[in-house]
Design an enzyme around this catalytic site. Structure first.
Site, PDB file in Angstrom:
ATOM      1  N   GLY A  18      38.102   2.913  -4.807  1.00 52.03           N
ATOM      2  CA  GLY A  18      37.856   3.550  -6.103  1.00 52.03           C
ATOM      3  C   GLY A  18      36.394   3.890  -6.318  1.00 52.03           C
ATOM      4  O   GLY A  18      35.869   3.780  -7.422  1.00 52.03           O
ATOM      5  N   SER A  44      38.935  -2.747  -5.478  1.00 51.30           N
ATOM      6  CA  SER A  44      38.597  -4.153  -5.652  1.00 51.30           C
ATOM      7  C   SER A  44      37.315  -4.274  -6.464  1.00 51.30           C
ATOM      8  O   SER A  44      36.253  -3.819  -6.023  1.00 51.30           O
ATOM      9  CB  SER A  44      38.418  -4.783  -4.271  1.00 51.30           C
ATOM     10  OG  SER A  44      37.631  -5.937  -4.366  1.00 51.30           O
ATOM     11  N   VAL A  50      29.727   1.751  -3.522  1.00 50.81           N
ATOM     12  CA  VAL A  50      28.366   1.921  -3.019  1.00 50.81           C
ATOM     13  C   VAL A  50      27.464   2.466  -4.136  1.00 50.81           C
ATOM     14  O   VAL A  50      26.320   2.051  -4.285  1.00 50.81           O
ATOM     15  CB  VAL A  50      28.350   2.767  -1.716  1.00 50.81           C
ATOM     16  CG1 VAL A  50      28.749   4.192  -1.966  1.00 50.81           C
ATOM     17  CG2 VAL A  50      26.995   2.732  -1.057  1.00 50.81           C
ATOM     18  N   ALA A  55      23.156  13.000  -6.229  1.00 50.62           N
ATOM     19  CA  ALA A  55      22.738  14.404  -6.199  1.00 50.62           C
ATOM     20  C   ALA A  55      23.832  15.228  -5.539  1.00 50.62           C
ATOM     21  O   ALA A  55      24.436  14.807  -4.555  1.00 50.62           O
ATOM     22  CB  ALA A  55      21.432  14.537  -5.425  1.00 50.62           C
ATOM     23  N   LYS A  83      20.428  20.524 -11.413  1.00 49.54           N
ATOM     24  CA  LYS A  83      19.643  20.541 -10.171  1.00 49.54           C
ATOM     25  C   LYS A  83      19.585  21.967  -9.633  1.00 49.54           C
ATOM     26  O   LYS A  83      20.630  22.591  -9.408  1.00 49.54           O
ATOM     27  CB  LYS A  83      20.332  19.606  -9.161  1.00 49.54           C
ATOM     28  CG  LYS A  83      19.713  19.658  -7.771  1.00 49.54           C
ATOM     29  CD  LYS A  83      20.415  18.700  -6.814  1.00 49.54           C
ATOM     30  CE  LYS A  83      19.966  18.941  -5.389  1.00 49.54           C
ATOM     31  NZ  LYS A  83      20.758  18.196  -4.399  1.00 49.54           N
TER      32      LYS A  83
HETATM   33  C1  LIG Z   1      21.743   5.508   0.392  1.00 50.09           C
HETATM   34  C2  LIG Z   1      22.779   6.514   0.042  1.00 50.09           C
HETATM   35  C3  LIG Z   1      22.477   7.574  -0.786  1.00 50.09           C
HETATM   36  C4  LIG Z   1      23.434   8.530  -1.086  1.00 50.09           C
HETATM   37  N1  LIG Z   1      23.109   9.615  -1.850  1.00 50.09           N
HETATM   38  C5  LIG Z   1      24.003  10.606  -2.003  1.00 50.09           C
HETATM   39  C6  LIG Z   1      23.700  11.771  -2.730  1.00 50.09           C
HETATM   40  O1  LIG Z   1      22.628  11.919  -3.301  1.00 50.09           O
HETATM   41  N2  LIG Z   1      24.634  12.745  -2.810  1.00 50.09           N
HETATM   42  C7  LIG Z   1      25.854  12.625  -2.218  1.00 50.09           C
HETATM   43  O2  LIG Z   1      26.656  13.567  -2.256  1.00 50.09           O
HETATM   44  N3  LIG Z   1      26.200  11.497  -1.575  1.00 50.09           N
HETATM   45  C8  LIG Z   1      25.306  10.502  -1.453  1.00 50.09           C
HETATM   46  N4  LIG Z   1      25.665   9.367  -0.795  1.00 50.09           N
HETATM   47  C9  LIG Z   1      27.030   9.198  -0.360  1.00 50.09           C
HETATM   48  C10 LIG Z   1      27.869   8.765  -1.529  1.00 50.09           C
HETATM   49  O3  LIG Z   1      27.343   7.593  -2.109  1.00 50.09           O
HETATM   50  C11 LIG Z   1      29.273   8.514  -1.075  1.00 50.09           C
HETATM   51  O4  LIG Z   1      29.736   9.609  -0.354  1.00 50.09           O
HETATM   52  C12 LIG Z   1      30.169   8.337  -2.259  1.00 50.09           C
HETATM   53  O5  LIG Z   1      29.675   7.379  -3.126  1.00 50.09           O
HETATM   54  C13 LIG Z   1      31.556   7.957  -1.822  1.00 50.09           C
HETATM   55  O6  LIG Z   1      31.629   6.639  -1.430  1.00 50.09           O
HETATM   56  P1  LIG Z   1      33.063   6.096  -1.124  1.00 50.09           P
HETATM   57  O7  LIG Z   1      33.905   6.283  -2.327  1.00 50.09           O
HETATM   58  O8  LIG Z   1      33.509   6.687   0.157  1.00 50.09           O
HETATM   59  O9  LIG Z   1      32.783   4.557  -0.845  1.00 50.09           O
HETATM   60  P2  LIG Z   1      32.483   3.351  -1.870  1.00 50.09           P
HETATM   61  O10 LIG Z   1      31.748   3.781  -3.061  1.00 50.09           O
HETATM   62  O11 LIG Z   1      31.891   2.274  -1.022  1.00 50.09           O
HETATM   63  O12 LIG Z   1      33.911   2.882  -2.355  1.00 50.09           O
HETATM   64  C14 LIG Z   1      34.754   2.112  -1.550  1.00 50.09           C
HETATM   65  C15 LIG Z   1      35.903   1.603  -2.376  1.00 50.09           C
HETATM   66  O13 LIG Z   1      36.803   0.928  -1.522  1.00 50.09           O
HETATM   67  C16 LIG Z   1      37.148  -0.296  -2.120  1.00 50.09           C
HETATM   68  N5  LIG Z   1      37.523  -1.233  -1.084  1.00 50.09           N
HETATM   69  C17 LIG Z   1      36.914  -1.492   0.082  1.00 50.09           C
HETATM   70  N6  LIG Z   1      37.552  -2.466   0.753  1.00 50.09           N
HETATM   71  C18 LIG Z   1      38.599  -2.822  -0.036  1.00 50.09           C
HETATM   72  C19 LIG Z   1      39.622  -3.790   0.091  1.00 50.09           C
HETATM   73  N7  LIG Z   1      39.701  -4.621   1.133  1.00 50.09           N
HETATM   74  N8  LIG Z   1      40.532  -3.888  -0.894  1.00 50.09           N
HETATM   75  C20 LIG Z   1      40.482  -3.084  -1.980  1.00 50.09           C
HETATM   76  N9  LIG Z   1      39.529  -2.153  -2.142  1.00 50.09           N
HETATM   77  C21 LIG Z   1      38.592  -2.035  -1.180  1.00 50.09           C
HETATM   78  C22 LIG Z   1      35.904  -0.706  -2.891  1.00 50.09           C
HETATM   79  O14 LIG Z   1      36.196  -1.650  -3.884  1.00 50.09           O
HETATM   80  C23 LIG Z   1      35.491   0.628  -3.470  1.00 50.09           C
HETATM   81  O15 LIG Z   1      36.223   0.872  -4.645  1.00 50.09           O
HETATM   82  C24 LIG Z   1      24.721   8.392  -0.538  1.00 50.09           C
HETATM   83  C25 LIG Z   1      25.053   7.279   0.243  1.00 50.09           C
HETATM   84  C26 LIG Z   1      24.094   6.344   0.543  1.00 50.09           C
HETATM   85  C27 LIG Z   1      24.457   5.163   1.396  1.00 50.09           C
END
Ligand SMILES: Cc1cc2nc3c(=O)[nH]c(=O)nc-3n(C[C@H](O)[C@H](O)[C@H](O)COP(=O)(O)OP(=O)(O)OC[C@H]3O[C@@H](n4cnc5c(N)ncnc54)[C@H](O)[C@@H]3O)c2cc1C
Length: 511
Positions: A18, A44, A50, A55, A83
């Protein structure tokens, strides 16, 4: 159409995660509930998100339009700002500064690219008068310099129609905003930590996930949005990871929010340091800051110190340390599982492309939404399209590191002298000749983006398009001057960024 025409349908879609990826997918997939498909998202609270993707780039408008989101409401709900591009400092050389804007430079004339006219004119500057910088011909650049913003005009005859923009937003609030959208549209949220994933013993297809409290959620199609963990695609299905660290050596980031100070800039700033770079992302209620760096070239303590010393106001929370490895999964779709977001791969945030890759994955998934028989041709097509997009973005990011004259650290010496992918080497080589650059099929970055970064990082072509000679020098000079004047006066007539937000979309706590 009968069931026989379309095959056995998917009945239960399960989204794992999520963060931005999970809730963007859920918001878009809420449409599927109209086709009788149940959509469940598991996240969870204990693991969290993260939460640093703040941006974005202009194609996000397509996503908002697809969902029917009101832009002012979205800006208010996410404490967003506007932006117009990214200001790069210290990339080509220490002391250099250039702007990578959204939107176009100038206007092509009779089939000759604008930048070719500009290249020629700048070479003949003495004869034709100063041609200025290429940025003088881009409305987003000029407005950003003045700290101004307004929305583009729908009238294509006006210069104001050429303005292009995206957003900075609070990633946590964005996930919350999309969650409420998705839940209203019928998506079911389940909170809990997944501790086991079940597979069909014969096919290896995923069948269910089990939570720590024993609840079991079965599904026939799974979207892995579990972040860097890649719980389903990586851990369970064993799809390997292709590292690009040899081209993109940064593997750590530290993020810290700070209080506002000074004007609300309508752009991101990316300042190169000795072993990476720092971002500055202004939001309505705070500024997001971060340091992306290579652990092989800089210790965590030094990186944190550099970040904190570079802040222009007090930090609002302790710095958060993150680890990553640039690259992608070998496949983004395997069996009945698609990985979207960090679960599928990560290219560092220099050009704010991760949220776009999420969006792109979602749109392509919708375009290739399967039946329960999972047509391998469609899966292959999905993988091919996404992988090409990842690699095109990768090349563009590598360009920023490679196109440097910096020799003040081992990090830059590595970047300047590394061997780059053939696809990028060929692109730079073609540019060096007569300033030719072409947008390839599916390429996210436009010719204007490549031009801004290539010129901004001092890769100058040896010559220009011979067809540019068809235009008399004096007349071209006048044409350029007039264009600069119109762009400058259009930008000067815009409200300041802060005034625009205050009038149209200030968040309650920032009004
Ligand atoms: C340093 C940094 C800077 C960034 N800056 C940018 C930016 O400026 N612009 C941009 O477009 N992108 C940026 N990104 C990328 C962006 O943050 C991610 O693409 C975006 O937040 C998507 O993350 P996600 O949803 O894939 O993962 P996450 O936000 O990590 O979400 C993972 C989800 O999975 C769930 N989960 C994991 N394991 C389990 C489990 N066992 N059981 C139940 N749930 C679980 C977690 O609870 C969470 O809800 C950046 C990334 C980093 C690392």
């Amino acid at each position: 159409m009968s069931g026989a025409d379309t095959g056995a349908p998917i009945r239960k879609l399960v989204i794992v995660g999520g963060g931005s990826a999970g809730w963007m997918t859920a918001a878009a997939a809420s449409r599927l509930t109209r086709a009788g498909i149940s959509v469940t998202l598991v996240e969870s609270d204990e693991i969290g998100i993260v939460g640093v993707g703040e941006a974005t780039i202009p194609p996000l408008h397509d996503f908002n339009r697809f969902l029917g989101i009101d832009e002012n409401e979205f800006v208010r709900a996410t404490q967003a700002s506007f932006k117009l591009g990214i200001e790069f400092a210290n990339w080509g050389r220490v002391g250099d500064r250039y702007f990578h804007p959204f939107g176009v430079h100038g206007r092509d004339t009779e089939g000759v690219k604008f930048h070719q006219l500009w290249l020629r004119q700048s070479r003949l500057a003495a004869a034709a008068g100063d041609a200025g910088s290429i940025g003088d011909y881009n409305l987003s650049t000029v407005a950003a310099r003045l700290g101004r913003f307004t929305r583009p005009s729908p009238d294509p005859a006006t210069v104001l129609s050429s303005l292009s923009y995206a957003f900075h937003f609070d990633a946590g609030l964005y996930a919350r905003f999309l969650r409420s959208f998705a839940e209203r549209a019928g998506v079911v949220r389940v909170e809990g930590k997944i501790v086991a994933v079940e597979q069909d013993p014969a096919s290896g297809f995923l069948t269910a996930v089990t939570l720590a409290d024993g609840r079991r959620l079965d599904g026939d199609f799974f979207v892995d949005c579990s972040g860097f963990r890649s719980l389903l695609l990586g851990d369970t299905l064993g799809v390997g990871y292709r590292s690009w660290q040899h081209w993109l050596p940064c593997d750590r980031a530290i993020a810290v929010p700070s209080a506002h100070s000074g004007a609300l800039h309508p752009y991101t700033r990316a300042t190169a340091g000795k072993a990476g770079w720092r971002w500055r992302i202004p939001l309505q209620h705070r500024v997001g800051n971060g340091h992306v760096y290579s652990s092989a070239h800089c210790s965590d303590a030094d990186a944190e110190r550099e970040l904190l010393e570079g802040l222009d106001a007090a930090p609002l929370a302790p710095p958060r340390h993150l680890r990553f490895l640039a690259g992608r999964r070998e496949k983004l779709w395997e069996k009945n599982c698609v990985a979207i977001g960090l679960a599928g791969g990560f290219i560092e945030p220099l050009e704010s492309t991760s949220i776009h890759l999420i969006q792109s994955g979602i749109f392509r998934l919708m375009a290739l939404f399967p039946n329960a028989d999972f047509d391998q041709r469609e899966i292959d097509q999905y993988n091919q399209l996404l992988i090409r997009e990842y690699e095109q973005i990768r090349d563009f990011i590598i360009l920023h590191y490679y196109a440097t004259e910096r020799s003040d650290s081992d990090f830059w010496n590595h970047c300047r002298t590394m061997e780059v992918p053939d696809s990028l080497a060929a692109k730079i080589d073609l540019w060096r000749g007569k300033g030719r650059v072409f947008r390839e099929q599916g390429d996210l970055f436009t010719e204007d983006s490549w031009i801004a970064v290539l010129l901004g990082q001092n890769i100058l072509p040896e010559a220009y398009d011979p067809l540019a000679r068809a235009f008399p020098v004096e007349q071209t000079g006048q044409f350029l001057q007039q264009m600069r004047r119109i762009i400058a006066s259009t930008a000067a007539a815009m409200p300041t960024h802060a005034a625009f937000i205050k009038r149209n979309c200030a968040a309650a706590s920032a009004a």
